[in-house]
Design an enzyme around this catalytic site. Structure first.
Site, PDB file in Angstrom:
ATOM      1  N   SER A 241       0.799  -1.229   0.000  1.00  0.00           N
ATOM      2  CA  SER A 241       0.000   0.000   0.000  1.00  0.00           C
ATOM      3  C   SER A 241       0.831   1.279   0.000  1.00  0.00           C
ATOM      4  O   SER A 241       0.342   2.335  -0.411  1.00  0.00           O
ATOM      5  CB  SER A 241      -0.930   0.012   1.218  1.00  0.00           C
ATOM      6  OG  SER A 241      -0.196   0.188   2.418  1.00  0.00           O
ATOM      7  N   TYR A 362       1.263   8.986   8.444  1.00  0.00           N
ATOM      8  CA  TYR A 362       0.423   7.786   8.446  1.00  0.00           C
ATOM      9  C   TYR A 362       0.982   6.669   7.562  1.00  0.00           C
ATOM     10  O   TYR A 362       1.874   6.889   6.764  1.00  0.00           O
ATOM     11  CB  TYR A 362      -1.044   8.091   8.167  1.00  0.00           C
ATOM     12  CG  TYR A 362      -1.466   8.635   6.815  1.00  0.00           C
ATOM     13  CD1 TYR A 362      -0.626   8.711   5.729  1.00  0.00           C
ATOM     14  CD2 TYR A 362      -2.783   9.064   6.635  1.00  0.00           C
ATOM     15  CE1 TYR A 362      -1.054   9.187   4.516  1.00  0.00           C
ATOM     16  CE2 TYR A 362      -3.235   9.548   5.425  1.00  0.00           C
ATOM     17  CZ  TYR A 362      -2.374   9.613   4.365  1.00  0.00           C
ATOM     18  OH  TYR A 362      -2.805  10.094   3.163  1.00  0.00           O
ATOM     19  N   GLU A 363       0.455   5.478   7.796  1.00  0.00           N
ATOM     20  CA  GLU A 363       0.966   4.230   7.192  1.00  0.00           C
ATOM     21  C   GLU A 363       2.456   4.037   7.447  1.00  0.00           C
ATOM     22  O   GLU A 363       3.204   3.582   6.582  1.00  0.00           O
ATOM     23  CB  GLU A 363       0.633   4.164   5.702  1.00  0.00           C
ATOM     24  CG  GLU A 363      -0.826   3.825   5.476  1.00  0.00           C
ATOM     25  CD  GLU A 363      -1.097   3.213   4.131  1.00  0.00           C
ATOM     26  OE1 GLU A 363      -0.296   2.370   3.666  1.00  0.00           O
ATOM     27  OE2 GLU A 363      -2.126   3.566   3.551  1.00  0.00           O
ATOM     28  N   GLY A 364       2.876   4.393   8.638  1.00  0.00           N
ATOM     29  CA  GLY A 364       4.267   4.238   9.028  1.00  0.00           C
ATOM     30  C   GLY A 364       5.018   5.540   8.867  1.00  0.00           C
ATOM     31  O   GLY A 364       5.187   6.025   7.743  1.00  0.00           O
TER      32      GLY A 364
END
Length: 382
Positions: A241, A362-364
């Site tokens: 993603s 976000y997402e790491g």
């Protein structure tokens, strides 16, 4: 630059661009100001059949790759990263089902997503589990004829708006993260509710809420993959993603560059358009270099992951870091080029600068991504 897109890829990119110009850009300022979820715009995206890019052909989608999804997200982000984030989060929400789900789960949930009739969301983050995914505390207990979930997920994009939630929970807490499993929770399940909608700095056209599970009972067949394999599914999901988040950075950087360069051509100081001054030219040049370099890395990473999904971690993290850092720098410089006008809400670059910040988080976070890259390099050069 010519990236040698196929006819289908050009069609996806043009469809997303046309929708962005006609629908998203005219509404983005109002949605941002009102902190309003872009439900109508997501319906427009569905009418344009763009949700189909998220889903394999066998389940009613286009059956395209990560690269094609990146192309759509980049164009949507040129209009509004909040809207594009809601779309991207739907793709994130179904990835665990695509990666590890049974055929029955895929047939049950994916066709509605392909048509844009259902939104999805991804539930990992908790109060004590963000960068440290092993810190999750949500549990899922075998209740005989059902699973019983208890816990709270925090800062979930599409929370309260989605119909489908991929949730990671501990099924064997004594094993730590190795005892985690993935589940599908549906809007309306008994014991499942939402916290307040968060009031965010940026991406205000997306919805961010807590997910609360209090003796939430779900059918046994909602387990995604094997019991105890949830963390593996999460890591594979994020590897796939992250180019999507990177592409949001590319689209945002391009939009900011376009606004700043256009302004610099029109703004006259000392009898000349400010684009004629070297100081401004150098800023715009650096913005253009960073944007195109980010695009090249994101496109290359997406194509690599499509061809070698088993070798995704390093390139996925690299493109996420580079493109989102570039977006933050380019949007900040766009505000500087436009001066006092750039700081005013009347012009879009102040919103772009606010939107850019979340891409590094976000997402790491980008700090964690650098850890991932370093660990991969350590293995490669062992």
């Amino acid at each position: 630059m010519d990236y040698f897109l196929t006819e289908e890829q050009r069609m996806i990119k043009e469809t997303a661009r046309d929708l962005t110009e006609a629908k998203i850009i005219p509404k983005r300022a109002e949605l941002d100001e009102r902190n309003e979820f872009a439900g109508e715009l997501l319906a427009d995206i569905a009418k344009a059949d763009l949700f189909a890019v998220l889903v394999p052909e066998a389940y009613g989608g286009m059956g395209v790759g990560i690269f094609d999804i990146v192309l759509a997200l980049e164009e949507l982000a040129r209009g509004c990263v909040g809207v594009a984030t809601s779309f991207a989060a739907c793709g994130l929400g179904i990835l665990p089902i695509l990666i590890s789900g049974s055929e029955e789960l895929k047939e049950k949930y994916l066709p509605a997503v392909a048509e844009g009739k259902s939104l999805a969301a991804f539930g990992l983050t908790e109060a004590n589990a963000g960068s440290d995914a092993a810190g999750i505390r949500t549990t899922a207990v075998d209740g005989g004829d059902c699973w019983i979930l208890n816990g709270t997920k925090q800062w979930i994009t599409n929370g309260g708006e989605a119909q489908i939630y991929s949730i990671i929970a501990l099924t064997s807490p004594e094993k730590g993260i190795r005892g985690a499993s993935m589940f599908v929770v549906e809007d309306g399940d008994p014991g499942f509710s939402y916290g307040k909608k968060e009031n965010k700095m940026g991406i205000r056209a997306s919805a961010t809420r807590e997910l609360v599970m209090k003796d939430c009972r779900i059918p046994k067949d909602r387990l995604i993959g094997r019991k105890g394999h949830g963390f593996i599914t999460v890591m594979k999901t994020l590897d796939v993603s992250r180019p999507g988040i990177a592409s949001l950075g590319v689209g945002l950087a391009q939009a900011a560059l376009d606004e700043a360069a256009s302004y610099a051509k029109q703004r006259v100081q000392f009898g000349k358009p400010i684009i004629s001054f070297q100081a401004v030219q150098h800023m715009l040049a650096d913005m253009a270099i960073q944007t195109e370099a980010a695009r090249g890395l994101v496109y290359g990473a997406a194509r690599h992951i499509d061809a070698h999904p088993e070798d995704a971690s390093k390139v996925s993290s690299m493109c996420k870091v580079f493109a989102t850092d570039a977006a933050m720098k380019v949007t900040t410089d766009a505000v500087q080029v436009m001066g006092g006008y750039g700081y005013m809400k009347e012009y879009p670059v102040e919103k772009m600068m606010r939107d850019a910040k979340i891409l590094q988080i976000y997402e790491g976070t980008n700090q964690i991504q650098r850890n991932v890259i370093g660990q991969e390099l350590n293995r490669e050069y062992a």
